[in-house]
Design a protein around this motif. Structure first.
Motif, PDB file in Angstrom:
ATOM      1  N   ASP A  23     -55.303   6.885  21.205  1.00  0.00           N
ATOM      2  CA  ASP A  23     -54.570   7.135  20.161  1.00  0.00           C
ATOM      3  C   ASP A  23     -55.005   7.139  18.179  1.00  0.00           C
ATOM      4  N   VAL A  38     -49.368  13.354  22.032  1.00  0.00           N
ATOM      5  CA  VAL A  38     -48.883  13.882  20.301  1.00  0.00           C
ATOM      6  C   VAL A  38     -47.481  13.846  20.143  1.00  0.00           C
ATOM      7  N   GLY A  92     -51.471  16.604  14.472  1.00  0.00           N
ATOM      8  CA  GLY A  92     -50.771  16.878  15.735  1.00  0.00           C
ATOM      9  C   GLY A  92     -52.246  17.120  16.272  1.00  0.00           C
ATOM     10  N   GLU A  93     -52.281  18.308  16.861  1.00  0.00           N
ATOM     11  CA  GLU A  93     -53.842  18.888  17.543  1.00  0.00           C
ATOM     12  C   GLU A  93     -55.147  18.535  16.741  1.00  0.00           C
ATOM     13  N   ALA A 126     -55.810  15.421  17.940  1.00  0.00           N
ATOM     14  CA  ALA A 126     -56.515  15.327  19.055  1.00  0.00           C
ATOM     15  C   ALA A 126     -58.003  15.787  19.376  1.00  0.00           C
ATOM     16  N   ALA A 147     -54.754  16.743  25.801  1.00  0.00           N
ATOM     17  CA  ALA A 147     -53.734  15.868  25.043  1.00  0.00           C
ATOM     18  C   ALA A 147     -52.561  16.450  25.485  1.00  0.00           C
ATOM     19  N   HIS A 169     -47.742  16.831  24.756  1.00  0.00           N
ATOM     20  CA  HIS A 169     -47.019  16.533  23.687  1.00  0.00           C
ATOM     21  C   HIS A 169     -45.747  15.626  24.684  1.00  0.00           C
TER      22      HIS A 169
END
Length: 147
Positions: free
Chosen positions: A19, A48, A68-69, A72, A94, A96
Motif C-alpha cells: 500500500d 484501493v 487511488g488509480e 496503484a 490492483a 477495489h
C-alpha cells in the motif's frame, strides 16, 4: 491442494500486500527475497480502499478513485523496479474494496501458499485486530507479518 500435498519444499505462490507504507514496502522486499530463494511466483496486491466519506459526494468519489488509480500505478512501477533488481518476476494486481476481504478473496482464488503483510502502525488495531490478525484467523495460508 497446497504445496505440501504436491511434494514441493516450499511455497509456489506468495502474495504480498502493498500500500506504499514503510511496513508494506519492507514486506514487499521480504516477500521478493522469499520468492527468489524458494523459486516461487510472487503476486503483489494493492487494495484501493476509498474512505467512506467519499461516497457522500459523487465528485469527491471520482477524485478519490482517480487518486487511488494513480497510487496503484506508482506502486506497480516501484514493484517492477524492485523485483527487476532482484532478478525475479512479479505480477501486480490492483483491486477495489476492503483490504481484508479482497486479500482473502485473491489468496483463495489464486490458491496462495503464503501471504506476507506489513505490520499495522495504527494503535486502534490493537483493540479491533489488524489486517494480519484477521488474515491469520480466516485463512488456510501461513501469514508472515513484517515489522
Amino acid at each position: 491442494m497446497n504445496a505440501f500435498e504436491l511434494g514441493t519444499d516450499g511455497p509456489t505462490l506468495i502474495i504480498v500486500a502493498v500500500d506504499g507504507s514503510p511496513t508494506s514496502l519492507r514486506a514487499g522486499a521480504y516477500a521478493a527475497g522469499l520468492a527468489r530463494r524458494q523459486g516461487a511466483r510472487l503476486l503483489a496486491v494493492h487494495v484501493v480502499h476509498p474512505p467512506a466519506a467519499a461516497a457522500l459526494l459523487p465528485s469527491a468519489a471520482a477524485m478519490v478513485a482517480q487518486a487511488g488509480e494513480e497510487v496503484a500505478e506508482d506502486l506497480r512501477a516501484q514493484v517492477a523496479v524492485a523485483v527487476t533488481e532482484r532478478g525475479i518476476e512479479v505480477d501486480f494486481l490492483a483491486v477495489h474494496g476492503d483490504p481484508f476481504t479482497e486479500l482473502a478473496r485473491v489468496a483463495g482464488e489464486q490458491r496462495a501458499d503464503a501471504v506476507v503483510v506489513g505490520a499495522s502502525t495504527h494503535t486502534g488495531h490493537r483493540l479491533i485486530g489488524s489486517l494480519a490478525v484477521r488474515l491469520v484467523r480466516a485463512g488456510p495460508w501461513p501469514v508472515t507479518v513484517v515489522p
